[in-house]
Design a protein around this motif. Sequence first.
Motif, PDB file in Angstrom:
ATOM      1  N   ASN A  18      53.625  38.446  35.365  1.00 21.28           N
ATOM      2  CA  ASN A  18      53.366  38.848  36.757  1.00 21.28           C
ATOM      3  C   ASN A  18      52.303  37.971  37.416  1.00 21.28           C
ATOM      4  O   ASN A  18      51.413  38.460  38.107  1.00 21.28           O
ATOM      5  CB  ASN A  18      52.959  40.317  36.839  1.00 21.28           C
ATOM      6  N   GLY A  19      52.380  36.654  37.159  1.00 26.64           N
ATOM      7  CA  GLY A  19      51.457  35.718  37.779  1.00 26.64           C
ATOM      8  C   GLY A  19      50.080  35.650  37.132  1.00 26.64           C
ATOM      9  O   GLY A  19      49.192  34.979  37.646  1.00 26.64           O
ATOM     10  N   LEU A 134      43.836  36.738  30.391  1.00 31.95           N
ATOM     11  CA  LEU A 134      42.728  35.836  30.123  1.00 31.95           C
ATOM     12  C   LEU A 134      41.376  36.441  30.523  1.00 31.95           C
ATOM     13  O   LEU A 134      40.382  36.245  29.818  1.00 31.95           O
ATOM     14  CB  LEU A 134      42.963  34.510  30.839  1.00 31.95           C
ATOM     15  N   ALA A 135      41.331  37.195  31.612  1.00 34.22           N
ATOM     16  CA  ALA A 135      40.069  37.813  32.035  1.00 34.22           C
ATOM     17  C   ALA A 135      39.564  38.801  30.984  1.00 34.22           C
ATOM     18  O   ALA A 135      38.353  38.896  30.737  1.00 34.22           O
ATOM     19  CB  ALA A 135      40.256  38.527  33.381  1.00 34.22           C
ATOM     20  N   GLU A 136      40.476  39.515  30.335  1.00 34.43           N
ATOM     21  CA  GLU A 136      40.069  40.454  29.282  1.00 34.43           C
ATOM     22  C   GLU A 136      39.610  39.701  28.032  1.00 34.43           C
ATOM     23  O   GLU A 136      38.633  40.089  27.389  1.00 34.43           O
ATOM     24  CB  GLU A 136      41.216  41.403  28.932  1.00 34.43           C
ATOM     25  N   VAL A 137      40.301  38.621  27.684  1.00 32.98           N
ATOM     26  CA  VAL A 137      39.876  37.799  26.547  1.00 32.98           C
ATOM     27  C   VAL A 137      38.465  37.279  26.812  1.00 32.98           C
ATOM     28  O   VAL A 137      37.601  37.302  25.928  1.00 32.98           O
ATOM     29  CB  VAL A 137      40.851  36.631  26.282  1.00 32.98           C
ATOM     30  N   LYS A 138      38.210  36.853  28.049  1.00 38.02           N
ATOM     31  CA  LYS A 138      36.881  36.356  28.418  1.00 38.02           C
ATOM     32  C   LYS A 138      35.824  37.449  28.237  1.00 38.02           C
ATOM     33  O   LYS A 138      34.743  37.188  27.711  1.00 38.02           O
ATOM     34  CB  LYS A 138      36.883  35.856  29.866  1.00 38.02           C
ATOM     35  N   ARG A 139      36.135  38.681  28.638  1.00 34.57           N
ATOM     36  CA  ARG A 139      35.173  39.787  28.460  1.00 34.57           C
ATOM     37  C   ARG A 139      34.869  40.020  26.979  1.00 34.57           C
ATOM     38  O   ARG A 139      33.722  40.233  26.600  1.00 34.57           O
ATOM     39  CB  ARG A 139      35.713  41.080  29.088  1.00 34.57           C
ATOM     40  N   ILE A 140      35.904  39.962  26.144  1.00 36.42           N
ATOM     41  CA  ILE A 140      35.703  40.160  24.702  1.00 36.42           C
ATOM     42  C   ILE A 140      34.833  39.043  24.136  1.00 36.42           C
ATOM     43  O   ILE A 140      33.875  39.298  23.402  1.00 36.42           O
ATOM     44  CB  ILE A 140      37.053  40.242  23.957  1.00 36.42           C
ATOM     45  N   VAL A 141      35.164  37.806  24.471  1.00 33.96           N
ATOM     46  CA  VAL A 141      34.420  36.650  23.963  1.00 33.96           C
ATOM     47  C   VAL A 141      32.953  36.717  24.389  1.00 33.96           C
ATOM     48  O   VAL A 141      32.056  36.439  23.594  1.00 33.96           O
ATOM     49  CB  VAL A 141      35.077  35.329  24.433  1.00 33.96           C
TER      50      VAL A 141
END
Length: 164
Positions: A18-19, A134-141
Amino acid sequence: MEQFSIPGVGGIIEKDINGIKNILMQTRIKSNMPCENGLIEIPAGKIRAFECIFDTLKREIKEETGLEVVEIKGENISAIYESNSYKVINFMPFSCSQNLTGDYPIMVFVFICKVKGELLPFSDESQDYKWIPLAEVKRIVENSPQLLYPMHVDTLKKYIYSCE
């Protein structure tokens, strides 16, 4: 006794949903390393003797996730040289990490790739496959890197910042 690093390969698997850019993450299951169970990781595995690194990546992703790799960034610029009964591949991964301490002396070359097919419900080494924005991966990292397999933390940071 002298010990050597074990070469491995991993994949940051991209998918547009979804973009929104997502990457595939999974939960690590290792019966011989219980302290690593439950850590979030990208698909990865060991390179067999004389196996082309790109073939390893395709095999490991298929074994762990059921997905078929259709594109590996950088594969098209790799070069093979043959001489004196040697066949050598020169390649450029997106990232490379090496354990300097710990129980497992591994070095992992990570590539960015795209796949097709359907995810397995589980495998012997992983579970809970998820496409994570990707925004959630960034928060985890940034906020909870201890939830990730240590080998992949800086690789994921590099990937996230290369996408911004």
